[in-house]
Design a protein around this motif. Structure first.
Motif, PDB file in Angstrom:
ATOM      1  N   PHE A 158       0.809  -1.220   0.000  1.00  0.00           N
ATOM      2  CA  PHE A 158       0.000   0.000   0.000  1.00  0.00           C
ATOM      3  C   PHE A 158       0.847   1.279   0.000  1.00  0.00           C
ATOM      4  O   PHE A 158       0.423   2.310   0.509  1.00  0.00           O
ATOM      5  N   CYS A 192      -2.998  -0.332 -12.653  1.00  0.00           N
ATOM      6  CA  CYS A 192      -2.980  -1.529 -11.812  1.00  0.00           C
ATOM      7  C   CYS A 192      -3.707  -2.658 -12.529  1.00  0.00           C
ATOM      8  O   CYS A 192      -4.500  -2.418 -13.446  1.00  0.00           O
ATOM      9  N   PRO A 210      -6.360   3.716 -10.573  1.00  0.00           N
ATOM     10  CA  PRO A 210      -6.823   4.159  -9.251  1.00  0.00           C
ATOM     11  C   PRO A 210      -6.987   5.686  -9.256  1.00  0.00           C
ATOM     12  O   PRO A 210      -6.122   6.425  -8.807  1.00  0.00           O
ATOM     13  N   TYR A 212      -8.866   7.924  -7.677  1.00  0.00           N
ATOM     14  CA  TYR A 212      -8.792   8.609  -6.386  1.00  0.00           C
ATOM     15  C   TYR A 212      -8.165   7.646  -5.395  1.00  0.00           C
ATOM     16  O   TYR A 212      -8.478   6.462  -5.382  1.00  0.00           O
ATOM     17  N   ARG A 213      -7.299   8.191  -4.524  1.00  0.00           N
ATOM     18  CA  ARG A 213      -6.551   7.325  -3.623  1.00  0.00           C
ATOM     19  C   ARG A 213      -6.168   8.086  -2.362  1.00  0.00           C
ATOM     20  O   ARG A 213      -6.196   9.311  -2.314  1.00  0.00           O
ATOM     21  N   PRO A 218      -3.227   3.287  -0.976  1.00  0.00           N
ATOM     22  CA  PRO A 218      -4.082   2.562  -1.924  1.00  0.00           C
ATOM     23  C   PRO A 218      -5.214   3.418  -2.456  1.00  0.00           C
ATOM     24  O   PRO A 218      -5.614   4.422  -1.858  1.00  0.00           O
ATOM     25  N   GLY A 219      -5.748   3.007  -3.598  1.00  0.00           N
ATOM     26  CA  GLY A 219      -6.866   3.702  -4.200  1.00  0.00           C
ATOM     27  C   GLY A 219      -8.190   3.265  -3.606  1.00  0.00           C
ATOM     28  O   GLY A 219      -8.283   2.225  -2.954  1.00  0.00           O
ATOM     29  N   TYR A 220      -9.214   4.083  -3.852  1.00  0.00           N
ATOM     30  CA  TYR A 220     -10.573   3.706  -3.457  1.00  0.00           C
ATOM     31  C   TYR A 220     -11.576   4.036  -4.563  1.00  0.00           C
ATOM     32  O   TYR A 220     -12.775   3.977  -4.359  1.00  0.00           O
ATOM     33  N   TYR A 222     -11.908   2.863  -8.670  1.00  0.00           N
ATOM     34  CA  TYR A 222     -11.283   1.963  -9.632  1.00  0.00           C
ATOM     35  C   TYR A 222     -11.949   2.145 -10.995  1.00  0.00           C
ATOM     36  O   TYR A 222     -13.105   1.770 -11.180  1.00  0.00           O
ATOM     37  N   ASP A 250       1.354  -3.381 -10.200  1.00  0.00           N
ATOM     38  CA  ASP A 250       1.343  -1.923 -10.345  1.00  0.00           C
ATOM     39  C   ASP A 250       2.309  -1.552 -11.467  1.00  0.00           C
ATOM     40  O   ASP A 250       3.452  -2.043 -11.497  1.00  0.00           O
TER      41      ASP A 250
END
Length: 375
Positions: A158, A192, A210, A212-213, A218-220, A222, A250
């Motif tokens: 992460f 990713c 990703p 927004y992260r 890590p991203g949230y 996708y 990645d």
């Protein structure tokens, strides 16, 4: 079949549990945390707490053996980084049930960012120049030759403890107790991928951005991409192997289109959110089907989109982009027929906060404190 999933507090575990349930299987889960969102899903049969493999490895394995025996488990399926501990005792566990994990040696080599980088280069694929640091002096010398370098531990997740170092910048704060790598900084777009491989055959695959992260994490959100180049890269990387399990990669793609693989996560990753919830991904996890992703609909975790991304917006243009993205995506946890994981998505937070304060850890580090593998 009856399956036991480990690492249940992670989002990939909830996705896998739902997919396996919809494929017609009975799903039980376990985790080192006492409670989590997956524990409240109506699509699992039971949830159990287990010892921390990082600190009580033998107790962890004994607990798994007991659960397998008591609940007549047919398949043990690790979902997170605890897969390294499961793999190290794979033969003991396989005496009781099927274990969906490759060998410890294979998984450890993929998790080790140095070994992975060397493997990519040996296969003739583009790999960022990487050095194993011998100390601050070595890094200073490298920074005299390279204006910017990425410095990170050989074993991490992460983006934890990853730093962009520039020539002349102070070198304080580096954790020299761990093996550190310096890596060529490559300008480009981050991509990713999440994949399921069974005896070397690619059964499910998706590439995503990703969008927004969390900062350096890590991203949230996708955003799925139909990217044939990433798929071709993966097929070349897997050529001649008999690997079985889940893989996440990645990448950085340069403006010229060249793909550089930065690291590998030999476990389930969040790209599984981008598959239709029809059970096919569940069958792919067992080597029984091919699953195709939904490339039209982004997926997100709505809470951090509101609490994390929204406060960082600094212009009307960014707000409009955020609003369009929010409206286009489906929430990873919201399911009308399985609502409790959505409402209990912060169930693990009190334990996480307690763990963070007790050990002086950042919240991101606390999430993997019990299960991470650092060589």
């Amino acid at each position: 079949m009856r399956l036991l999933l480990t690492g249940a507090r992670g989002l990939p575990a909830l996705i896998a549990a739902r997919q396996l349930h919809r494929a017609g299987h009975d799903v039980l889960v376990c985790d080192t945390f006492p409670t989590h969102a997956t524990r409240h899903s109506r699509e699992i049969e039971r949830s159990f707490q287990v010892p921390a493999p990082r600190f009580e490895e033998e107790a962890f394995i004994q607990r798994l053996l007991a659960l397998i025996e008591e609940h007549r488990i047919d398949v043990l399926m690790p979902t997170g980084e605890e897969i390294l501990y499961v793999a190290r005792h794979r033969e003991r566990l396989r005496a009781r049930c099927e274990v969906v994990a490759d060998t410890f040696e294979q998984l450890a080599a993929l998790h080790d960012k140095w070994a992975f980088n060397q493997r990519v280069a040996a296969r003739g694929l583009p790999a960022p120049r990487t050095w194993r640091l011998e100390g601050p002096g070595h890094l200073e010398a490298l920074l005299r030759e390279h204006a910017r370098l990425i410095v990170k531990p050989a074993f991490s997740r992460f983006g934890q403890k990853t730093r962009l170092m520039e020539a002349g910048a102070p070198l304080s704060g580096l954790d020299c107790s761990r093996t550190l790598l310096a890596q060529q900084f490559i300008e480009g777009t981050e991509l990713c991928s999440s994949s399921i491989v069974w005896e070397g055959a690619l059964l499910a695959h998706v590439c995503y951005r990703p969008r927004y992260r969390f900062p350096s994490g890590p991203g949230y959100y996708y955003e799925p991409l139909g990217h044939p180049g990433v798929r071709e890269w993966l097929l070349r990387f897997l050529e001649g192997t008999r690997f079985t399990g889940s893989l996440g990669f990645d990448f950085i793609q340069t403006a010229g289109g060249e793909l550089y693989a930065l690291e590998c996560n030999p476990r389930m990753t969040s790209g599984f959110l981008l598959f239709p919830e029809d059970g096919r991904l569940g069958r792919a996890l067992l080597g029984q089907a091919i699953a195709e992703p939904d490339l039209e609909t982004p997926a997100m975790v709505g809470f951090p989109m509101l609490a994390g991304a929204l406060p960082r917006i600094r212009s009307w243009k960014e707000l409009r982009e955020w609003w369009r993205a929010f409206g286009a995506a489906r929430d990873a946890l919201w399911r009308r027929e399985d609502l409790k994981p959505f409402w209990y998505q912060l169930a693990a937070f009190p334990h996480l906060l307690q763990l963070s304060r007790r050990h002086g850890l950042a919240m991101g580090e606390a999430t993997t404190h019990y299960t991470e593998w650092n060589g």
